[in-house]
Design a protein around this motif. Structure first.
Motif, PDB file in Angstrom:
ATOM      1  N   ILE A   1      44.796  86.840  37.603  1.00 32.24           N
ATOM      2  CA  ILE A   1      44.478  86.446  36.230  1.00 32.24           C
ATOM      3  C   ILE A   1      43.393  87.410  35.747  1.00 32.24           C
ATOM      4  O   ILE A   1      42.203  87.106  35.767  1.00 32.24           O
TER       5      ILE A   1
ATOM      6  N   ASN B   1      47.899  82.908  28.162  1.00 30.04           N
ATOM      7  CA  ASN B   1      47.057  81.914  28.834  1.00 30.04           C
ATOM      8  C   ASN B   1      46.075  81.255  27.874  1.00 30.04           C
ATOM      9  O   ASN B   1      45.416  80.285  28.229  1.00 30.04           O
TER      10      ASN B   1
ATOM     11  N   HIS C   1      48.442  74.886  28.038  1.00 28.25           N
ATOM     12  CA  HIS C   1      49.599  74.733  28.916  1.00 28.25           C
ATOM     13  C   HIS C   1      49.220  74.061  30.231  1.00 28.25           C
ATOM     14  O   HIS C   1      48.047  73.936  30.577  1.00 28.25           O
TER      15      HIS C   1
ATOM     16  N   ASP D   1      50.254  74.714  34.210  1.00 26.96           N
ATOM     17  CA  ASP D   1      50.859  75.808  34.974  1.00 26.96           C
ATOM     18  C   ASP D   1      52.231  75.417  35.512  1.00 26.96           C
ATOM     19  O   ASP D   1      52.395  74.337  36.106  1.00 26.96           O
TER      20      ASP D   1
ATOM     21  N   LEU E   1      41.095  78.408  40.531  1.00 29.39           N
ATOM     22  CA  LEU E   1      40.776  79.701  39.939  1.00 29.39           C
ATOM     23  C   LEU E   1      39.383  80.110  40.394  1.00 29.39           C
ATOM     24  O   LEU E   1      38.427  79.341  40.258  1.00 29.39           O
TER      25      LEU E   1
ATOM     26  N   THR F   1      37.197  78.744  29.744  1.00 29.47           N
ATOM     27  CA  THR F   1      38.478  78.055  29.915  1.00 29.47           C
ATOM     28  C   THR F   1      38.278  76.587  29.539  1.00 29.47           C
ATOM     29  O   THR F   1      37.279  75.979  29.941  1.00 29.47           O
TER      30      THR F   1
ATOM     31  N   TRP G   1      42.047  72.306  39.036  1.00 31.24           N
ATOM     32  CA  TRP G   1      42.496  71.283  38.086  1.00 31.24           C
ATOM     33  C   TRP G   1      43.856  70.745  38.491  1.00 31.24           C
ATOM     34  O   TRP G   1      44.612  71.385  39.225  1.00 31.24           O
TER      35      TRP G   1
ATOM     36  N   HIS H   1      45.375  73.232  29.973  1.00 31.14           N
ATOM     37  CA  HIS H   1      44.227  74.127  29.870  1.00 31.14           C
ATOM     38  C   HIS H   1      44.585  75.350  29.053  1.00 31.14           C
ATOM     39  O   HIS H   1      45.771  75.634  28.819  1.00 31.14           O
TER      40      HIS H   1
ATOM     41  N   GLY I   1      42.744  79.532  28.157  1.00 32.96           N
ATOM     42  CA  GLY I   1      41.624  80.470  28.141  1.00 32.96           C
ATOM     43  C   GLY I   1      41.166  80.619  26.695  1.00 32.96           C
ATOM     44  O   GLY I   1      41.904  80.324  25.758  1.00 32.96           O
TER      45      GLY I   1
ATOM     46  N   ARG J   1      37.683  91.246  32.867  1.00 36.89           N
ATOM     47  CA  ARG J   1      37.647  89.809  33.238  1.00 36.89           C
ATOM     48  C   ARG J   1      38.634  89.622  34.379  1.00 36.89           C
ATOM     49  O   ARG J   1      39.821  89.896  34.237  1.00 36.89           O
TER      50      ARG J   1
ATOM     51  N   ARG K   1      43.981  83.242  41.136  1.00 40.78           N
ATOM     52  CA  ARG K   1      44.446  81.853  41.172  1.00 40.78           C
ATOM     53  C   ARG K   1      45.361  81.590  42.353  1.00 40.78           C
ATOM     54  O   ARG K   1      46.262  82.387  42.640  1.00 40.78           O
TER      55      ARG K   1
HETATM   56  C1  OGA Z   1      45.447  80.214  34.631  1.00 44.86           C
HETATM   57  C2  OGA Z   1      45.001  80.215  33.220  1.00 44.86           C
HETATM   58  C3  OGA Z   1      43.152  80.642  31.740  1.00 44.86           C
HETATM   59  C4  OGA Z   1      42.006  81.583  31.716  1.00 44.86           C
HETATM   60  O1  OGA Z   1      44.830  80.895  35.448  1.00 44.86           O
HETATM   61  O2  OGA Z   1      46.398  79.488  34.932  1.00 44.86           O
HETATM   62  O3  OGA Z   1      45.685  79.691  32.381  1.00 44.86           O
HETATM   63  O4  OGA Z   1      40.991  81.257  31.085  1.00 44.86           O
HETATM   64  N1  OGA Z   1      43.820  80.780  32.969  1.00 44.86           N
HETATM   65  O5  OGA Z   1      42.109  82.660  32.318  1.00 44.86           O
END
Ligand code: OGA
Ligand code: MN
Length: 286
Positions: A87, A110, A114, A116, A129, A141, A256, A263, A265, A274, A278
């Motif tokens: 990610i 992301n 959503h 996952d 993560l 996030t 989570w 969730h 981002g 960044r 995950r």
């Molecule tokens: C993920 C995701 C969001 C983010 O890793 O599944 O949706 O903030 N990440 O990177």
């Protein structure tokens, strides 16, 4: 006795401490984490930088891993282990990818609410993560509680959604962002999965409103009416009162529950680095 300590984070998450995630969890540790997840749905561990191998070992102690997520395009893998999802906005050569790079659309997608892998069966259970590099600004996030969302539905809407099912499709969020350049083979690689809008969470026993951006159609309704209902429900589910916003520090591990929460981002400057990693476990039929 497990050493896990929990400090509630509003409105539903918790900061977890007292255990070293690099050490084998053991049956008691696993039980303590599962109980905490049933209650809080999002756990934040601060100051626990993990190696790739340590992160995988921790995830595997909580269930079989979801390996389906690497079917989407995004280029070659940057990690030693296929069990981890990259990610990040970083290319295989270690440089920040430019905005046109194929993997960037995944970073942007992301940022839509959503759960996952809700487009596959079995779906994802826990996602974990780990923060490696954070940008100087933004890139938080957010997590929304689908149990609170269900409870807060007005009675007439609870009746309306009861018994309805939505189709969740892997590429819907990509299409929404104008990323439509897929072959038929790619489009059919992950067929849509159908999930009831209202479900009883298999773990905490509470009712949830299972929505998110992968849901693209309600079975038995016209596309237009179904999408409108899905958008309304997602807007309802993600109102501020149901949302925990996480500000990342390097070394955080946030986990989570993908059934009880959605969730997304938040914006960051794609020119800045960044990097998160995950690992995700799969839901196992009871
Ligand atoms: C993920 C995701 C969001 C983010 O890793 O599944 O949706 O903030 N990440 O990177
Ligand atoms: Mn995600």
């Amino acid at each position: 006795m497990s050493q896990l300590q929990l400090n509630p984070l509003q409105p539903f998450a918790a900061e977890a401490s007292g255990i070293d995630l690099r050490q084998p969890l053991g049956a008691e540790g696993r039980k303590a984490i599962e109980d905490a997840m049933d209650r809080h749905a999002v756990l934040v561990f601060r100051n626990q930088p993990l190696t790739q191998a340590e992160q995988i070992a921790f995830a595997k102690a909580l269930g079989p891993l979801d390996m389906g997520l690497r079917k989407l395009k995004g280029g070659p893998h940057r990690f030693e282990y296929a069990e981890l999802a990259d990610i990040s906005n970083v290319k295989v050569d270690g440089e920040v990818a430019d905005r046109q790079h194929a993997k960037i659309v995944g970073n942007v997608a992301n940022q839509l609410w959503h759960s996952d892998s809700s487009f596959q069966k079995p779906r994802a259970k826990y996602s974990m993560l780990s923060a490696v590099t954070t940008p100087s600004f933004g890139g938080d996030t957010e997590f929304a509680d689908l149990r609170m969302a269900y409870d807060a539905l007005p009675g007439w809407l609870k009746k309306q959604v009861e018994g309805l099912s939505a189709l969740h499709y892997a590429l819907h969020s990509r299409f929404m962002l104008g990323d439509t350049n897929y072959t038929d083979e790619q489009k059919q690689a992950i067929p849509p999965a159908s999930w009831p809008l209202v479900q009883t969470d298999p773990r905490c026993g509470r009712k949830i409103l299972f929505v998110g951006v992968h849901a693209c159609e309600i079975e038995g309704m016209t596309l237009a009416e179904g999408r409108m209902l899905l958008m309304d429900l997602l807007e309802h589910a993600t109102q501020r009162e149901f949302v925990y916003r996480h500000k990342w520090q390097v070394g955080d591990l946030v986990m989570w529950d993908n059934t009880a929460t959605v969730h997304r981002g938040r914006w960051f400057d794609l020119a800045e680095r960044r990097e998160l990693r995950r690992a995700t476990t799969e839901e196992v039929a009871a």
